[in-house]
Motif scaffolding. Structure first.
Motif, PDB file in Angstrom:
ATOM      1  N   UNK A   1       0.792  -1.318  -0.025  1.00 24.10           N
ATOM      2  CA  UNK A   1      -0.114   0.055   0.230  1.00 24.10           C
ATOM      3  C   UNK A   1       1.336   1.345  -0.073  1.00 24.10           C
ATOM      4  N   UNK A   2       2.083   1.130  -0.690  1.00 22.60           N
ATOM      5  CA  UNK A   2       2.956   2.655  -1.041  1.00 22.60           C
ATOM      6  C   UNK A   2       1.498   3.514  -0.794  1.00 22.60           C
ATOM      7  N   UNK A   3       2.502   4.078  -0.210  1.00 20.30           N
ATOM      8  CA  UNK A   3       1.120   6.052  -1.339  1.00 20.30           C
ATOM      9  C   UNK A   3       2.325   7.180  -0.807  1.00 20.30           C
ATOM     10  N   UNK A   4       2.709   7.467  -2.393  1.00 21.62           N
ATOM     11  CA  UNK A   4       3.494   9.208  -2.728  1.00 21.62           C
ATOM     12  C   UNK A   4       2.799  10.233  -2.044  1.00 21.62           C
ATOM     13  N   UNK A   5       3.818  11.111  -1.241  1.00 18.31           N
ATOM     14  CA  UNK A   5       3.667  11.950  -0.109  1.00 18.31           C
ATOM     15  C   UNK A   5       4.248  13.249  -1.253  1.00 18.31           C
ATOM     16  N   UNK A   6       5.354  13.766  -0.472  1.00 19.85           N
ATOM     17  CA  UNK A   6       5.789  14.870  -0.840  1.00 19.85           C
ATOM     18  C   UNK A   6       6.380  14.435  -2.326  1.00 19.85           C
ATOM     19  N   UNK A   7       6.749  15.230  -2.986  1.00 19.00           N
ATOM     20  CA  UNK A   7       6.848  14.721  -3.951  1.00 19.00           C
ATOM     21  C   UNK A   7       7.226  16.802  -5.010  1.00 19.00           C
ATOM     22  N   UNK A   8       8.704  16.764  -4.824  1.00 15.55           N
ATOM     23  CA  UNK A   8       9.164  18.192  -5.393  1.00 15.55           C
ATOM     24  C   UNK A   8      10.270  18.444  -6.399  1.00 15.55           C
ATOM     25  N   UNK A   9      10.473  19.012  -6.893  1.00 18.95           N
ATOM     26  CA  UNK A   9      12.067  19.250  -7.294  1.00 18.95           C
ATOM     27  C   UNK A   9      12.663  20.172  -7.010  1.00 18.95           C
TER      28      UNK A   9
END
Ligand SMILES: O=C(O)CCC(=O)C(=O)O
Length: 288
Positions: free
Chosen positions: A90-98
């Protein structure tokens, strides 16, 4: 009929033990063609932006800041498989930055643990022990050679040692940027397409000095729905994910954000930390 997911381990026991004990793990993820595709998408998105004097932290899954051409990195099967092996199902993406900066930008952070979003009186020092079930993994994957991440291996599973305490003072969070060096700090040097997965409760920092080359690095965070959240979960601003925005996304990105929304609804207790985290990002980075 949908086939049940059969977990396949991509990491060896030795790699998982290394991550558990040292707090980081390096894996090659993207080939050169994929790196070039993502660099082109970043260049396209940044054409109008001009030069910035600071390291940018561009939250590329948020509607106003979306960089469409790199969003599908959150669906990368190799990244998700590593996260499953480290955290569970159940992997859930959280932070996402460049992270983006041109050559010449001066980039220095103080050593810290990523508990900056938690009020001091709610930081529990038991989080920094072998027994704590850590349910978050952060990943930096550069598209240009990158030596900006430094980490103190093993520091996530112990209290601050004497050297660290001397520079942190009476906080568990962050040492001043001008503090003396830590002799135990290790520079993580990555080539384009390699990724470091790390425990962000370990003592770490971003530190490039005056950058000789431009930095383009994708920075992601993941949580497993199988376990209660570590209090870093809640970086994405889920309140911005309208039906209209979601329907404009590539199907795999849409599904990942829908899963994020479901998980945030299960854990409303993390919402308060989102606001504190955004304050930290504004202090340390250019966020637009
Ligand atoms: O620049 C980096 O790679 C490190 C960033 C970092 O330490 C953080 O976001 O907590």
């Amino acid at each position: 009929m949908t086939q049940p997911h059969t977990p396949l381990l991509v990491l060896s026991d030795a790699e998982r033990t290394f991550f558990r004990e040292q707090g980081y793990l390096i894996r090659k993820i993207l080939d050169d063609v994929s790196v070039a595709r993502y660099v082109a998408a970043v260049d396209e998105a940044r054409r109008e932006s001009g030069e910035a004097q600071r390291m940018s932290n561009l939250q590329f899954l948020q509607p106003g800041k979306a960089i469409r051409g790199i969003q599908d990195i959150i669906c990368n099967e190799d990244i998700l498989a590593v996260c499953r092996d480290l955290l569970g199902e159940g992997i859930i993406v959280d932070g996402a930055s460049l992270f983006y900066a041109d050559a010449g930008v001066d980039y220095r952070q103080g050593w810290h643990r990523d508990v900056l979003q938690v009020p001091d009186d709610q930081v529990d020092t038991r989080w920094f022990s072998e027994d704590y079930h850590y349910n978050y993994v952060q990943m930096n994957m550069p598209l240009t050679a990158d030596g900006c991440l430094w980490i103190v291996p093993g520091s996530h599973r112990r209290q601050l040692d004497a050297q660290e305490r001397a520079i942190f003072g009476n906080t568990e969070k962050m040492a001043p940027v001008e503090a003396p060096e830590l002799s135990t700090g290790k520079q993580i040097v990555l080539q384009p397409g390699e990724a470091v997965f790390y425990n962000n409760y370990a003592v770490h920092r971003g530190w490039g000095g005056v950058l000789k080359d431009r930095r383009i690095t994708i920075h992601l965070g993941f949580h497993s729905a199988q376990y209660p959240p570590t209090l870093h979960f809640g970086v994405l601003d889920h309140t911005e994910y309208s039906v209209e925005y979601l329907s404009s996304l590539a199907p795999c990105v849409r599904e990942a954000l829908r899963a994020h929304l479901v998980e945030r609804a299960r854990h409303p207790e993390v919402n308060v930390f989102h606001a504190y985290h955004q304050q930290f990002l504004k202090q340390e980075f250019k966020t637009t």
